[in-house]
Design an enzyme around this catalytic site. Structure first.
Site, PDB file in Angstrom:
ATOM      1  N   TYR A  83     -10.923  26.711  34.443  1.00 46.96           N
ATOM      2  CA  TYR A  83      -9.827  26.663  33.519  1.00 46.96           C
ATOM      3  C   TYR A  83     -10.036  25.925  32.320  1.00 46.96           C
ATOM      4  O   TYR A  83      -9.896  26.298  31.054  1.00 46.96           O
ATOM      5  CB  TYR A  83      -8.443  25.970  34.444  1.00 46.96           C
ATOM      6  CG  TYR A  83      -7.405  25.679  33.446  1.00 46.96           C
ATOM      7  CD1 TYR A  83      -6.875  26.758  32.585  1.00 46.96           C
ATOM      8  CD2 TYR A  83      -7.097  24.328  33.510  1.00 46.96           C
ATOM      9  CE1 TYR A  83      -5.562  26.152  32.084  1.00 46.96           C
ATOM     10  CE2 TYR A  83      -5.787  23.958  32.679  1.00 46.96           C
ATOM     11  CZ  TYR A  83      -5.349  24.914  31.958  1.00 46.96           C
ATOM     12  OH  TYR A  83      -4.061  24.526  31.140  1.00 46.96           O
ATOM     13  N   THR A 139      -5.722  21.939  26.672  1.00 44.85           N
ATOM     14  CA  THR A 139      -5.667  21.152  27.895  1.00 44.85           C
ATOM     15  C   THR A 139      -6.386  20.100  27.689  1.00 44.85           C
ATOM     16  O   THR A 139      -7.497  20.193  27.396  1.00 44.85           O
ATOM     17  CB  THR A 139      -5.594  21.960  29.210  1.00 44.85           C
ATOM     18  OG1 THR A 139      -5.727  21.237  30.260  1.00 44.85           O
ATOM     19  CG2 THR A 139      -7.038  22.914  29.295  1.00 44.85           C
TER      20      THR A 139
END
Ligand code: UDP
Length: 327
Positions: A141, A117
């Protein structure tokens, strides 16, 4: 038939990947615990249910299907939740991926495609985000994904498990045939939340922060159509099949849109008002995440052809109106 093990194949991106893999002649075997995914979304190959942390179950699945490659989508992926429950993210994403990597290496699998990501980059003022930008994640995350990238490098060195890492920007849209789409419970992503607000499934969209240092005060993101995104994965798989070296690729269009610009586009596509309220910043959000890389185009021949706001919102709207999963 060549089998690919697709973790998270019952989820949003994984289900689209399975469709594209099946069309390209692969057998996608989904491995999913159905915690955020949907049994109904597994339409293009078999489903094996199980936890990523269950090594014995993974060993059985590798022995049964003998996949040539793994595509690893299964992860928790919400910035807000990661800020509130970092332990959950470290345990689920990092421990789960570690167990998967150990099982893959033990089974002699040599090709691994990983969903990473742009959240691994964090905040960078006036810097073009390319694959060499320092990774300074703002939330657990992004940090968990960066840790898995590190693991992949070690597993390649020790076990010859070559990898392609894709750092996604903001994934949106749905399969234009309407067979699969985005369906989260609860939903927190901008475009589906906005569509819920337009058709009255929620009272309004809350804009998370209007005091960012951007032209209209709202965050800027680079949106990429899920079908374009999964096309890159098949290209990444072929890259590994050709024997090419491990590589990192950003997947974004290079064009950023503010939250307000996305809201305006949705108003045009749906011909409706978007009920909106303004709220505070969401912890963990970076001001601007836009890809500055052309590597996926140059090296994989990837062209994000459906990734206009208009196309992404209209495909998401069609799914929103007609598609859903029950189980
Ligand atoms: N956003 C918002 N309201 C919402 C959901 C998202 O203003 O209800 C904003 C969010 O702060 C971010 C952008 O929309 O700037 C994209 O957020 P999303 O959760 O879709 O993806 P993320 O960037 O977290 O991966």
């Amino acid at each position: 038939m060549t089998t690919v093990l697709v973790t998270g194949g019952a989820g949003y991106i994984g289900s689209h990947a399975c469709k594209t893999l099946a069309r390209a002649g692969y057998t996608p075997v989904t491995y999913d615990n159905l915690s955020t995914g949907w049994r109904d979304a597994v339409k293009f190959g078999p489903l094996e249910t199980g936890e990523l942390t269950d090594r014995a179950r993974l060993d059985d699945v590798f022995a049964k299907w003998q996949p040539v490659a793994v595509m690893h989508f299964a992860a928790l992926s919400l910035v807000g939740e990661a800020m509130a429950k970092p332990g959950l993210y470290w345990r689920n994403n990092v421990e789960g991926s570690l167990t998967l990597l150990e099982a893959a290496a033990a089974a002699g699998c040599t090709q691994f495609v990983f969903s990473s990501t742009c959240a691994t980059y964090g905040e960078h003022d006036n810097v073009v985000l390319d694959e060499d930008t320092p990774q300074l994640p703002l939330n657990a995350y992004g940090a968990s994904k960066r840790a898995i990238e590190d693991m992949l490098r070690d597993f390649e060195a020790a076990h010859g498990l070559r990898h392609v890492i894709f750092r996604y920007f903001n994934v949106a849209g749905a399969d234009p045939d309407g067979e699969v789409g985005e369906h989260h419970r609860p939903e927190t992503h901008l475009i589906p939340v906005m569509l819920d607000a337009i058709d009255g499934k929620r009272p309004a969209l809350t804009i998370h922060g209007t005091d960012y240092d951007t032209a209209d005060g709202t965050c800027i993101r680079d949106y990429v159509h899920v079908c374009d995104l999964v096309d890159a994965h098949v290209a990444g798989l072929k890259w590994l099949e050709e024997g090419q070296k491990s590589r990192v690729f950003n997947l974004g269009t290079g064009r950023g849109f503010s939250v307000r610009e996305v809201i305006d586009a949705a108003g045009h596509v749906t011909n409706a008002e978007v009920p909106c309220t303004e709220g505070p910043r969401r912890p963990g959000d970076a001001t601007k995440l836009v890809s500055g890389s052309t590597r996926a185009g140059e090296e994989l021949g990837w062209r994000p052809e459906r990734s206009t706001l208009q196309q992404m919102i209209s495909d998401a709207w069609r799914w929103h109106k007609n598609g859903h999963y029950e189980a």
